[in-house]
Design an enzyme around this catalytic site. Structure first.
Site, PDB file in Angstrom:
ATOM      1  N   ARG A  25      41.323  39.820  86.320  1.00 50.28           N
ATOM      2  CA  ARG A  25      39.978  39.241  86.112  1.00 50.28           C
ATOM      3  C   ARG A  25      39.735  39.370  84.601  1.00 50.28           C
ATOM      4  O   ARG A  25      39.105  38.631  83.879  1.00 50.28           O
ATOM      5  CB  ARG A  25      38.988  39.976  86.855  1.00 50.28           C
ATOM      6  CG  ARG A  25      37.671  39.488  86.838  1.00 50.28           C
ATOM      7  CD  ARG A  25      36.653  40.042  87.567  1.00 50.28           C
ATOM      8  NE  ARG A  25      35.271  39.990  87.408  1.00 50.28           N
ATOM      9  CZ  ARG A  25      34.389  38.871  87.688  1.00 50.28           C
ATOM     10  NH1 ARG A  25      35.046  37.955  88.335  1.00 50.28           N
ATOM     11  NH2 ARG A  25      33.329  39.255  87.234  1.00 50.28           N
ATOM     12  N   ILE A  51      30.831  34.592  83.887  1.00 43.81           N
ATOM     13  CA  ILE A  51      31.799  34.551  84.784  1.00 43.81           C
ATOM     14  C   ILE A  51      31.111  35.224  86.141  1.00 43.81           C
ATOM     15  O   ILE A  51      30.397  36.282  85.955  1.00 43.81           O
ATOM     16  CB  ILE A  51      32.964  35.380  84.355  1.00 43.81           C
ATOM     17  CG1 ILE A  51      34.146  35.377  85.628  1.00 43.81           C
ATOM     18  CG2 ILE A  51      32.658  36.524  83.660  1.00 43.81           C
ATOM     19  CD1 ILE A  51      35.488  35.793  85.126  1.00 43.81           C
ATOM     20  N   SER A  52      31.095  34.657  87.037  1.00 42.51           N
ATOM     21  CA  SER A  52      30.331  35.098  88.426  1.00 42.51           C
ATOM     22  C   SER A  52      30.996  36.670  89.010  1.00 42.51           C
ATOM     23  O   SER A  52      31.838  36.913  88.503  1.00 42.51           O
ATOM     24  CB  SER A  52      30.338  34.112  89.598  1.00 42.51           C
ATOM     25  OG  SER A  52      29.820  32.826  89.151  1.00 42.51           O
ATOM     26  N   GLN A  53      30.065  37.368  89.566  1.00 44.02           N
ATOM     27  CA  GLN A  53      30.576  38.419  89.882  1.00 44.02           C
ATOM     28  C   GLN A  53      31.453  38.457  90.956  1.00 44.02           C
ATOM     29  O   GLN A  53      31.726  37.212  91.716  1.00 44.02           O
ATOM     30  CB  GLN A  53      29.554  39.342  90.739  1.00 44.02           C
ATOM     31  CG  GLN A  53      28.850  38.709  91.857  1.00 44.02           C
ATOM     32  CD  GLN A  53      27.686  39.370  92.699  1.00 44.02           C
ATOM     33  OE1 GLN A  53      26.486  38.970  92.789  1.00 44.02           O
ATOM     34  NE2 GLN A  53      27.926  40.760  93.146  1.00 44.02           N
ATOM     35  N   ILE A  56      30.897  37.035  94.440  1.00 46.57           N
ATOM     36  CA  ILE A  56      30.290  35.498  94.502  1.00 46.57           C
ATOM     37  C   ILE A  56      31.403  34.541  94.493  1.00 46.57           C
ATOM     38  O   ILE A  56      31.643  33.724  95.362  1.00 46.57           O
ATOM     39  CB  ILE A  56      29.401  35.191  93.918  1.00 46.57           C
ATOM     40  CG1 ILE A  56      28.578  33.923  94.199  1.00 46.57           C
ATOM     41  CG2 ILE A  56      29.726  35.016  92.395  1.00 46.57           C
ATOM     42  CD1 ILE A  56      27.630  34.114  95.451  1.00 46.57           C
TER      43      ILE A  56
END
Length: 212
Positions: A25, A51-53, A56
């Site tokens: 990530r 950038i989404s968690q 999610i």
């Protein structure tokens, strides 16, 4: 991240968990925020996007349920992280991004990875999808829309799945729509907050700042 944020909070698809463990990530986050790469939160990227968690990302991937070789349309490339997860699952991904800067960065990041699937990142407004490339086995929208655009429904193959956050700018419901011939079933999967999808299929560009 996988054990504490994903598995412990209900992500059960082992392939999704493997993908989340395999894709680094931090590769998709700029240096100033890299220390937050595995935090349970959305992280800023360039062009006022996020950038989404991790949860999610995993949940949307689990809902989309891509199969080997599925053609998937992603609206909103952002960092490229979600597209990389889908390609690790052996999907053939077409990803549309309105910000050329983000598209360029995402291409460079994904090029450093060895992925079973393929990612084709294009600079495009994209809020109404990609009718020329339809039908798609799956469509994932990584930005919020006030309603599901009819055009996206029509671009799904029979049996195809569409995952999209639906609702006003400040709060949405993660929604799954599945096509059955000329009918669709829709299910809701919890509250979420995404940056807005800009364009005819989403919201007008009003300089919205997701961090205010």
């Amino acid at each position: 991240m996988v054990d504490e944020q994903l598995r412990a909070r209900g992500i059960h698809d082992e392939r999704v968990l493997e993908a989340m463990a395999a894709i680094p990530r931090e590769t998709f986050i700029g240096e100033p925020y890299r220390r937050h790469a595995y935090a349970d939160e959305a992280v800023p990227i360039d062009a006022g996007q996020t950038i989404s968690q991790p949860w999610i990302v995993a949940r949307m991937t689990e809902l989309l349920a891509p199969r080997l070789g599925d053609r998937v349309l992603e609206l909103g490339t952002g960092s490229g992280y979600q597209a990389a997860i889908l390609a690790w699952l052996d999907a053939e991904v077409v990803s549309l991004e309105r910000h050329a800067e983000l598209a360029h960065q995402a291409r460079e990041r994904i090029a450093t990875l060895e992925l079973p699937g393929r990612v084709d990142i294009r600079v495009a407004e994209g809020s109404l999808g990609d009718p020329a490339g339809a039908p798609y086995d799956g469509i994932m929208v990584t930005a919020a829309a006030p309603a599901i655009p009819v055009e996206l429904r029509d671009q799904l193959a029979d049996g195809g799945r569409l995952v999209i956050p639906v609702g006003p700018r400040n709060r949405q419901i993660l929604t799954l729509a599945v096509r059955h011939g000329n009918e669709w079933t829709e299910t809701s999967h919890g509250a979420c907050v995404f940056v807005p999808l800009i364009g005819p299929g989403g919201f007008p560009d009003e300089g919205f700042d997701p961090f205010v």
